[in-house]
Design a protein around this motif. Structure first.
Motif, PDB file in Angstrom:
ATOM      1  N   GLY A   4      62.406  69.485   0.865  1.00 10.10           N
ATOM      2  CA  GLY A   4      61.227  69.105   1.629  1.00 10.10           C
ATOM      3  C   GLY A   4      61.381  69.427   3.094  1.00 10.10           C
ATOM      4  N   ALA A   5      62.606  69.237   3.632  1.00 13.43           N
ATOM      5  CA  ALA A   5      62.829  69.566   5.033  1.00 13.43           C
ATOM      6  C   ALA A   5      62.705  71.062   5.278  1.00 13.43           C
ATOM      7  N   ILE A   6      63.168  71.869   4.330  1.00  6.82           N
ATOM      8  CA  ILE A   6      63.064  73.316   4.486  1.00  6.82           C
ATOM      9  C   ILE A   6      61.616  73.761   4.435  1.00  6.82           C
ATOM     10  N   GLU A   7      60.822  73.150   3.559  1.00  9.46           N
ATOM     11  CA  GLU A   7      59.421  73.540   3.468  1.00  9.46           C
ATOM     12  C   GLU A   7      58.652  73.182   4.735  1.00  9.46           C
ATOM     13  N   GLN A   8      58.997  72.055   5.372  1.00 13.97           N
ATOM     14  CA  GLN A   8      58.305  71.638   6.573  1.00 13.97           C
ATOM     15  C   GLN A   8      58.854  72.308   7.829  1.00 13.97           C
ATOM     16  N   ARG A   9      59.961  73.018   7.742  1.00 12.51           N
ATOM     17  CA  ARG A   9      60.558  73.656   8.901  1.00 12.51           C
ATOM     18  C   ARG A   9      59.733  74.864   9.318  1.00 12.51           C
ATOM     19  N   ASN A  10      59.620  75.047  10.622  1.00 14.70           N
ATOM     20  CA  ASN A  10      58.961  76.227  11.175  1.00 14.70           C
ATOM     21  C   ASN A  10      59.952  77.386  11.136  1.00 14.70           C
ATOM     22  N   GLN A  11      59.799  78.263  10.175  1.00 11.32           N
ATOM     23  CA  GLN A  11      60.765  79.333   9.983  1.00 11.32           C
ATOM     24  C   GLN A  11      60.810  80.287  11.163  1.00 11.32           C
ATOM     25  N   HIS A  41      65.356  70.094  15.335  1.00 11.43           N
ATOM     26  CA  HIS A  41      66.128  69.618  14.184  1.00 11.43           C
ATOM     27  C   HIS A  41      67.329  70.537  13.973  1.00 11.43           C
ATOM     28  N   VAL A  42      68.435  69.949  13.526  1.00 15.22           N
ATOM     29  CA  VAL A  42      69.651  70.677  13.162  1.00 15.22           C
ATOM     30  C   VAL A  42      70.047  70.270  11.753  1.00 15.22           C
ATOM     31  N   HIS A  43      70.268  71.261  10.914  1.00 17.66           N
ATOM     32  CA  HIS A  43      70.643  70.993   9.517  1.00 17.66           C
ATOM     33  C   HIS A  43      71.836  71.848   9.146  1.00 17.66           C
ATOM     34  N   MET A  44      72.900  71.205   8.669  1.00 20.74           N
ATOM     35  CA  MET A  44      74.101  71.890   8.212  1.00 20.74           C
ATOM     36  C   MET A  44      74.366  71.469   6.764  1.00 20.74           C
ATOM     37  N   PRO A  45      74.094  72.333   5.787  1.00 24.58           N
ATOM     38  CA  PRO A  45      74.314  71.973   4.383  1.00 24.58           C
ATOM     39  C   PRO A  45      75.784  71.621   4.128  1.00 24.58           C
ATOM     40  N   ARG A  46      76.003  70.597   3.314  1.00 29.01           N
ATOM     41  CA  ARG A  46      77.355  70.106   3.042  1.00 29.01           C
ATOM     42  C   ARG A  46      77.646  70.149   1.538  1.00 29.01           C
ATOM     43  N   ASP A  47      78.899  70.259   1.252  1.00 32.53           N
ATOM     44  CA  ASP A  47      79.349  70.236  -0.129  1.00 32.53           C
ATOM     45  C   ASP A  47      79.197  68.822  -0.694  1.00 32.53           C
ATOM     46  N   PHE A  56      77.862  77.047   7.959  1.00 31.78           N
ATOM     47  CA  PHE A  56      76.615  77.599   8.495  1.00 31.78           C
ATOM     48  C   PHE A  56      75.611  76.463   8.635  1.00 31.78           C
ATOM     49  N   GLY A  57      74.563  76.733   9.394  1.00 31.13           N
ATOM     50  CA  GLY A  57      73.551  75.720   9.624  1.00 31.13           C
ATOM     51  C   GLY A  57      72.276  76.344  10.149  1.00 31.13           C
ATOM     52  N   PHE A  58      71.268  75.499  10.341  1.00 33.92           N
ATOM     53  CA  PHE A  58      69.959  75.944  10.824  1.00 33.92           C
ATOM     54  C   PHE A  58      69.548  75.065  12.007  1.00 33.92           C
ATOM     55  N   VAL A  59      69.036  75.701  13.030  1.00 29.18           N
ATOM     56  CA  VAL A  59      68.584  75.012  14.227  1.00 29.18           C
ATOM     57  C   VAL A  59      67.120  75.367  14.442  1.00 29.18           C
ATOM     58  N   GLU A  60      66.262  74.349  14.473  1.00 25.42           N
ATOM     59  CA  GLU A  60      64.834  74.555  14.700  1.00 25.42           C
ATOM     60  C   GLU A  60      64.503  74.213  16.147  1.00 25.42           C
ATOM     61  N   PHE A  61      63.856  75.153  16.815  1.00 22.51           N
ATOM     62  CA  PHE A  61      63.444  74.956  18.200  1.00 22.51           C
ATOM     63  C   PHE A  61      61.970  74.564  18.247  1.00 22.51           C
ATOM     64  N   ASN A  87      70.881  84.521  14.059  1.00 24.58           N
ATOM     65  CA  ASN A  87      69.702  85.368  13.880  1.00 24.58           C
ATOM     66  C   ASN A  87      68.543  84.507  13.376  1.00 24.58           C
ATOM     67  N   LYS A  88      67.374  85.126  13.311  1.00 19.98           N
ATOM     68  CA  LYS A  88      66.203  84.386  12.877  1.00 19.98           C
ATOM     69  C   LYS A  88      66.338  84.013  11.409  1.00 19.98           C
ATOM     70  N   ALA A  89      65.985  82.768  11.082  1.00 22.26           N
ATOM     71  CA  ALA A  89      66.084  82.317   9.696  1.00 22.26           C
ATOM     72  C   ALA A  89      65.121  83.071   8.800  1.00 22.26           C
ATOM     73  N   SER A  90      63.975  83.506   9.344  1.00 19.11           N
ATOM     74  CA  SER A  90      63.011  84.264   8.538  1.00 19.11           C
ATOM     75  C   SER A  90      63.517  85.658   8.221  1.00 19.11           C
ATOM     76  N   GLN A  91      64.508  86.144   8.988  1.00 20.99           N
ATOM     77  CA  GLN A  91      65.070  87.468   8.750  1.00 20.99           C
ATOM     78  C   GLN A  91      66.445  87.405   8.108  1.00 20.99           C
ATOM     79  N   ASP A  92      66.904  86.217   7.802  1.00 20.65           N
ATOM     80  CA  ASP A  92      68.240  86.068   7.222  1.00 20.65           C
ATOM     81  C   ASP A  92      68.190  86.443   5.744  1.00 20.65           C
ATOM     82  N   ARG A  93      68.704  87.603   5.445  1.00 17.41           N
ATOM     83  CA  ARG A  93      68.719  88.093   4.071  1.00 17.41           C
ATOM     84  C   ARG A  93      69.875  89.083   3.938  1.00 17.41           C
TER      85      ARG A  93
END
Length: 301
Positions: A4-11, A41-47, A56-61, A87-93
């Protein structure tokens, strides 16, 4: 919760931060990125088993401009000795290695991955973080590194402009790197170029070489712009402007000098003055102008 947090994040306003050390926390990453712009928001996925983050993690400005600025400033910055990949999360591939890999030799001791990225990213998209090879025993640089581009056009531009150029006070050597598990074969072959041309993958960055222009060549490489024309004749060359004289004002205008009368035709005597038509009235006098006397067609008596 995570999905849900990923869907609401501004990519478009979110950046991906890879290569994080185990000691990096959300608070530390927040504090680092706060120097670029307001962080939402800052999100760092954990095991799920160990509870450790996965490096790795994601930072939303707050805005997309801040995210773009973070990519330019924070990419390849070292945290705990490890360079960050931002790099941009929308271009991370996953990018396909087309083979546009360059060898950068004769590097100075102070040149690191950040310097290579800032220098060579101007020519095109870089598929993976640049590498500077270090001696594991001494920890000193070996004097060479590698840069991988997403197209051969960008790699060719980099070789043309940077081979022999100075970086860190030393002229560097830029050429295509040797292929792994090959006997003296370098990247950039015709087969690799044909394969890369047929690969319709993601959008690539357009290379530019504005900083490679010489003195007097700004931007377009067409040389310095010509000076603006002077006020004494726009559009005329300088030698023509000095020889140009404005035409005299028409007869009868205030401040003008009337043209001299034409000479009498041959055979006419001084008696012709009695049959001559009266002279035209003189123009009104102008201050500071010489007004000759009018004697008619026969001249003074």
């Amino acid at each position: 919760m995570a999905s849900g947090a990923i869907e609401q994040r501004n990519q478009d306003a979110t950046v991906y931060c890879g290569g994080l050390d185990e000691k990096v926390t959300e608070d530390l990453l927040w504090e680092l990125m706060q120097n670029v712009g307001p962080v939402v928001h800052v999100h760092m996925p954990r095991d799920k088993v160990t509870g450790m983050h996965q490096c790795f993690g994601f930072v939303e400005f707050r805005s997309e401009e801040d995210a773009d600025y973070a990519v330019k400033i924070m990419n390849m910055v070292r945290m705990y000795g490890k360079p960050l990949r931002v790099n941009k999360a929308s271009q991370d591939r996953k990018t396909v290695d087309v083979g546009a890999n360059l060898f950068i030799g004769n590097l100075a001791a102070e040149v690191d991955e950040k310097d290579l990225y800032d220098t060579f990213s101007a020519f095109g998209g870089i598929t993976q973080p640049p590498k500077v090879m270090f001696d594991p025993d001494t920890g000193h640089t070996k004097g060479f590194g590698f840069v991988s581009f997403d197209s051969f056009e960008a790699a060719d531009y980099a070789i043309e402009c940077m081979n022999g150029a100075y970086l860190g006070g030393r002229p560097i050597c830029v050429q295509y790197a040797y292929k792994k598990d090959s006997k003296g074969e370098r990247h950039g072959s015709q087969a690799e170029r044909l394969l890369a041309a047929s690969n319709q993958q993601a959008v690539r960055f357009k290379a530019h070489t504005l900083f490679a222009t010489g003195p007097g060549q700004i931007g377009t490489g067409m040389g310095a712009p010509p000076p603006p024309p002077s006020n004494t004749g726009a559009g005329q060359p300088q030698h023509q402007q000095q020889q140009y004289f404005p035409p005299p004002p028409p007869f009868g205008m205030q401040g003008s000098i009337p043209p001299p009368p034409p000479p009498p035709p041959p055979g006419y005597g001084h008696h012709q003055q009695y049959y001559a038509p009266p002279p035209p009235p003189p123009p009104p006098p102008a201050m500071g102008m010489y007004q000759p006397q009018q004697y008619g067609n026969a001249g003074p008596p």
